[in-house]
Motif scaffolding. Structure first.
Motif, short mmCIF file in Angstrom:
data_model
loop_
_atom_site.label_atom_id
_atom_site.label_comp_id
_atom_site.label_asym_id
_atom_site.label_seq_id
_atom_site.Cartn_x
_atom_site.Cartn_y
_atom_site.Cartn_z
N UNK A 155 14.04 -8.48 -13.67
CA UNK A 155 13.88 -9.34 -12.50
C UNK A 155 12.76 -10.36 -12.65
N UNK A 156 12.02 -10.26 -13.72
CA UNK A 156 10.89 -11.17 -13.93
C UNK A 156 9.68 -10.41 -14.44
N UNK A 157 8.57 -11.08 -14.53
CA UNK A 157 7.34 -10.48 -15.05
C UNK A 157 6.52 -9.92 -13.89
N UNK A 158 6.20 -8.62 -13.97
CA UNK A 158 5.33 -7.99 -12.99
C UNK A 158 3.89 -8.16 -13.45
N UNK A 159 3.13 -8.93 -12.72
CA UNK A 159 1.73 -9.17 -13.08
C UNK A 159 0.89 -8.06 -12.44
N UNK A 160 0.79 -6.94 -13.16
CA UNK A 160 0.25 -5.71 -12.59
C UNK A 160 -1.25 -5.77 -12.37
N UNK A 161 -1.98 -6.38 -13.29
CA UNK A 161 -3.45 -6.46 -13.18
C UNK A 161 -3.89 -7.83 -13.65
N UNK B 28 2.00 -4.37 1.30
CA UNK B 28 1.48 -5.08 0.12
C UNK B 28 2.54 -6.00 -0.46
N UNK B 29 2.14 -7.11 -1.06
CA UNK B 29 3.12 -8.07 -1.59
C UNK B 29 3.75 -7.58 -2.89
N UNK B 30 4.89 -8.15 -3.22
CA UNK B 30 5.53 -7.87 -4.50
C UNK B 30 4.73 -8.53 -5.62
N UNK B 31 4.48 -7.78 -6.68
CA UNK B 31 3.76 -8.35 -7.82
C UNK B 31 4.68 -9.18 -8.71
N UNK B 32 5.98 -9.16 -8.41
CA UNK B 32 6.91 -10.09 -9.08
C UNK B 32 6.74 -11.50 -8.55
N UNK B 33 6.55 -11.59 -7.23
CA UNK B 33 6.42 -12.91 -6.59
C UNK B 33 5.29 -12.83 -5.56
N UNK B 34 4.06 -12.81 -6.02
CA UNK B 34 2.93 -12.74 -5.07
C UNK B 34 2.83 -14.01 -4.25
N UNK B 35 2.32 -13.92 -3.04
CA UNK B 35 2.21 -15.11 -2.19
C UNK B 35 1.21 -16.11 -2.78
N UNK B 36 1.32 -17.34 -2.35
CA UNK B 36 0.38 -18.37 -2.79
C UNK B 36 -0.99 -18.12 -2.16
N UNK B 37 -2.01 -18.74 -2.75
CA UNK B 37 -3.35 -18.59 -2.20
C UNK B 37 -3.85 -17.17 -2.30
N UNK B 38 -4.56 -16.72 -1.27
CA UNK B 38 -5.05 -15.35 -1.22
C UNK B 38 -3.87 -14.41 -0.98
N UNK B 39 -3.73 -13.38 -1.82
CA UNK B 39 -2.58 -12.47 -1.70
C UNK B 39 -2.59 -11.70 -0.39
N UNK B 40 -3.75 -11.58 0.25
CA UNK B 40 -3.85 -10.81 1.49
C UNK B 40 -3.55 -11.66 2.73
N UNK B 41 -3.38 -12.97 2.57
CA UNK B 41 -3.30 -13.82 3.77
C UNK B 41 -2.14 -13.49 4.71
N UNK B 42 -0.96 -12.99 4.24
CA UNK B 42 0.09 -12.65 5.21
C UNK B 42 -0.30 -11.51 6.16
N UNK B 43 -1.30 -10.70 5.81
CA UNK B 43 -1.70 -9.55 6.62
C UNK B 43 -3.07 -9.74 7.27
N UNK B 44 -3.71 -10.86 7.03
CA UNK B 44 -5.11 -11.03 7.42
C UNK B 44 -5.25 -11.64 8.81
N UNK B 45 -6.04 -11.04 9.70
CA UNK B 45 -6.23 -11.61 11.04
C UNK B 45 -7.14 -12.84 11.04
#
Length: 324
Positions: free
Chosen positions: A7-13, A263-280
């Motif tokens: 499905x693509x490259x998992x950027x694990x770390x 938590x986001x998918x490491x196949x397709x992480x969100x743009x910018x800060x990875x935590x922003x979809x969950x951040x108040x």
């Protein structure tokens, strides 16, 4: 560290960096899938098929790309690992004593079987297993969960390694046995002056054991600080969320505050800060720009100024807008 998949490259770390000295404990904490375990398994050469870049040095020796035979001599003797599930880590067809004896004789070939057996019995006694001269001939299934974990610790400490990596060593144990295992590990660490990397999602374990804490999210470190600094003055909203989701021990009847979302998918992480979809506290910049780890002794990958977390989302946004 990345894994190629259909499905693509998992950027694990990504961007992982830490150091730990003898006698000190580094706690690595984060949700399942955040990259805690694979980052340390890579040091031991246990992530076959992964694409690894960067540098990992142990007493001046480069571990990444080290020949397999040289790495095998290092594993167990100088770097040991305690896994989450000892029943799957111990071979079910061999006695516990035989497995410790084999470890000793592989790294100390001049040792006779009788000497290695005596050594194994001493190690089992050291970790508090009763009647070690008899239990040394038992199979893993004849041990309870807590005893199996003690046997794993005995095996890890048999050759007095300089570094121990403990990967969620108390997850499957009840609270009483967990406390006993943590006390045992802390005592043995002091006795042997061993460096310890403790991987867990349990902030209570980190509070008891760690000198320094590294918080991971979506494969990246997002906050690094000394234990008291992180617990009493957390900066990253994800760290704040983890601390707020811990049940109170004071008896106060307060509702838990879970971190919303997944938590986001490491196949397709969100743009910018990875935590922003969950951040108040999310701001427009969070959605477009990746924050680097910033700071001196207290590092945080967050665009918020250090003094605004804890004010609440609206007050934080106002303070940020005023300062900009």
């Amino acid at each position: 560290m990345s894994f190629p998949t259909p499905d693509g490259v998992v950027r694990a770390v990504r961007g992982m960096s830490f150091e730990v000295e003898r006698g000190r404990t580094l706690g690595i904490v984060g949700e399942s899938g955040s990259g805690k375990s694979v980052s340390t398994q890579t040091l031991m050469g246990l992530t076959r098929g992964a694409e690894v870049s960067g540098s990992a040095r142990f007493e001046g020796r480069e571990l990444i790309g080290m020949p397999a035979e040289e790495l095998r001599r290092l594993r167990g003797a100088q770097i040991a690992m305690i896994f989450q599930d000892p029943l799957s880590s111990l071979h079910p067809l061999y006695t516990v004593g035989w497995q410790i004896v084999e470890l000793i004789r592989i790294h100390e070939p001049a040792t006779t079987k009788a000497q290695a057996r005596k050594w194994a019995i001493e190690q089992l006694a050291l970790v508090g297993i009763p009647q070690p001269d008899r239990r040394v001939d038992d199979y893993p299934h004849q041990f309870s969960g807590g005893m199996r974990q003690r046997a794993m610790i005995a095996m890890a400490l048999a050759l007095q390694p300089k570094l121990i990596i403990a990967d969620e060593p108390t997850t499957a144990l009840d609270a009483t046995v967990q406390a006993q295992i943590l006390d045992l590990m802390a005592r043995l660490q002091r006795e042997f002056d061993t460096a310890l990397i403790m991987i867990t999602h349990d902030l209570g374990v980190i509070a008891d054991m760690a000198d320094q804490v590294l918080v991971m999210y979506a494969g990246k470190p997002i906050e690094v600080a000394e234990r008291r600094e992180l617990y009493y003055r957390p900066h990253h909203p994800y760290t704040v969320g983890l601390l707020e989701s811990v049940p109170s021990t004071t008896g106060a009847k307060e509702r838990l505050k879970p971190v919303p979302g997944q938590p986001p998918s490491l196949l397709r992480p969100p743009s910018g800060c990875a935590f922003h979809p969950r951040c108040p506290y999310v701001m427009p910049k969070c959605r477009t720009d990746v924050p680097p780890l910033m700071g001196e002794e207290h590092l945080s990958a967050c665009w918020l100024p250090l003094d605004v977390v804890g004010l609440g989302p609206e007050a934080a946004r106002r303070r940020t807008e005023e300062s900009s």
